[in-house]
Enzyme design. Structure first.
Site: not given
Length: 445
Positions: A203, A253, A297, A431
């Site tokens: 990723k 986050e 993910e 996105e």
């Protein structure tokens, strides 16, 4: 929760470089006029879990660069706090506020002038709001306790006489120019997918930047206040090292909170927009919960954080995955906790976790190389650790996403997305545009 109260006095015999701090309680004080009345550097921090801080001026500054920057900051901070003479409640104790660049070899250049690879400030004046109380802390070096107490009384008087803060309108957006066209983005994503299919990567998170021309200068304190109304459950931050620019944002986050020996962190990866109706919103929520691509993910992020914490902890507790809803976007979210086997410093945890797979990739070294080779702009402090820590090594850091760096009547916004084997360039592009909205909405009239 952030660090609990440890009321008392921390002191050392005054020396020529001793840090002297004194605190007093205030009637409530709006951080906006407080910040507006401070000299740079200026700092702001608040989270859903703990106090709100605003700071201005410099009592001490800690900087570092290169591969050992986390350790150098910790060592210099330990030296600084070893000479601390503080009298006041724990909630108002002096703290170092700041952050790190995403890449360790960061070389400050526009729009990141003044932002080093590691930059922390202990404010000359610090405002703390917590549990219905407001406290003012004044700190200085090469001085006496009596001088700091006099300055504390003087600053307190100016704040008592200051008018209430007023709302400031958004500056307005004249033009917005992406650094990456849709066609360039499609090529970048396709190249990353090819590396993943070839087995070089699992990723990688690729980002974009948006250069924005504003009709007027932006008031960062006012923008932070508006972000607080729209995103009360996010970490809101600002770091303005000089008068040339401020990095601010509202990030969902958390990178790490250390309280004693307990670490709290978040896995946040996989996102979709909000619906215009409850029915549409529920459909979007179901789509993200049932997406194999997003589950994959997200799972990579959870797996990596658990592996990074396992060597230093006796137990890692991974909560059930859930959906975290914000004003314009919703994310897959897994809270994670760990109990350290030995006492440690929050910066050690931050170094171990940065960059998380949510903003870097896997394997980390190859993902960072891919980011360097692919992105056409300087990340600076975007997606890097921003936060605070105290003399005990406790503190909280967030990941600097949903953010912008601004200088007067211009701003640069940042947003990115995790790319995996079945990523579609068009879907990823859309996105990313969602992730500009938190800051862009507060700049537009």
């Amino acid at each position: 929760m952030e660090s609990p109260p440890r009321d008392g006095q921390v002191s050392a015999e005054p020396t020529g470089s001793a840090l002297v701090s004194r605190a007093c309680e205030l009637s409530d004080c709006d951080p906006r006029p407080f910040l507006a009345g401070r000299d740079a550097p200026r700092t702001y921090w608040t989270s859903p879990y703990g106090p709100e801080f605003a700071g201005g001026g410099t009592a001490a500054r800690v900087t570092a660069s290169g591969t050992d920057r986390f350790e150098e900051v910790r060592e210099d901070a330990d030296d600084l706090f070893a000479e601390l003479d503080y009298n006041g409640p724990d909630r108002a104790r002096p703290r170092l506020f700041g952050g790190f660049s995403f890449h360790e070899d960061h070389d400050p250049s526009p729009p990141w002038q003044g932002f080093g690879a590691a930059e922390f400030v202990l404010p000359r004046t610090q405002l703390t709001r917590a549990n219905g109380e407001t406290w003012l802390t004044v700190s200085d070096r090469d001085t006496t306790p009596e001088a700091v107490e006099r300055e504390l009384a003087e600053v307190r008087e100016t704040l008592t006489d200051a008018p209430e803060g007023t709302n400031s309108d958004p500056p307005g957006v004249v033009a917005a120019e992406p650094t990456t066209t849709r066609e360039e983005w499609a090529a970048q994503v396709s190249a990353a997918v090819s590396r993943i299919e070839a087995g070089d990567l699992r990723k990688v998170t690729l980002a974009q930047a948006l250069a924005v021309e504003l009709a007027d200068e932006v008031s960062v304190p006012a923008a932070l206040a508006r972000l607080g109304e729209s995103y009360p459950d996010c970490f809101r931050f600002c770091f303005e090292p000089t008068t040339e620019g401020a990095f601010f944002g509202a990030t969902p986050e958390r990178l790490a909170t250390l309280r004693g020996r307990t670490v709290e962190t978040d896995a946040l990866a996989g996102s979709v927009g909000r619906g215009d109706t409850p029915e549409e919103d529920a459909e979007l929520e179901a789509s993200i919960e049932n997406s194999e691509k997003m589950a994959h993910e997200h799972g990579l992020v959870v797996e990596t954080i658990r592996d990074q914490l396992s060597p230093v902890s006796g137990e890692v507790r991974v909560a059930d995955r859930r959906v975290r809803k914000l004003a314009t976007i919703q994310h897959l979210w897994t809270p994670i906790e760990a109990d350290l086997t030995d006492s440690d410093h929050v910066l050690s945890i931050v170094e171990a976790l940065h960059p998380t797979p949510a903003v870097g990739g896997l394997p980390p070294a190859k993902a960072l190389t891919t980011i360097r080779e692919t992105e056409t702009f300087d990340r600076g402090w975007y997606a890097a650790p921003v936060g605070w820590f105290d003399a005990e090594g406790d503190g909280t850091f967030a990941v600097g996403i949903r953010s912008a760096v601004t200088d007067g009547d211009s701003a640069t916004l940042f947003a990115g997305n995790g790319i995996v084997g079945d990523s579609d360039p068009d879907e990823e592009y859309e996105e990313v545009q969602l992730k500009y909205r938190p800051i862009l909405d507060e700049l537009e009239r």
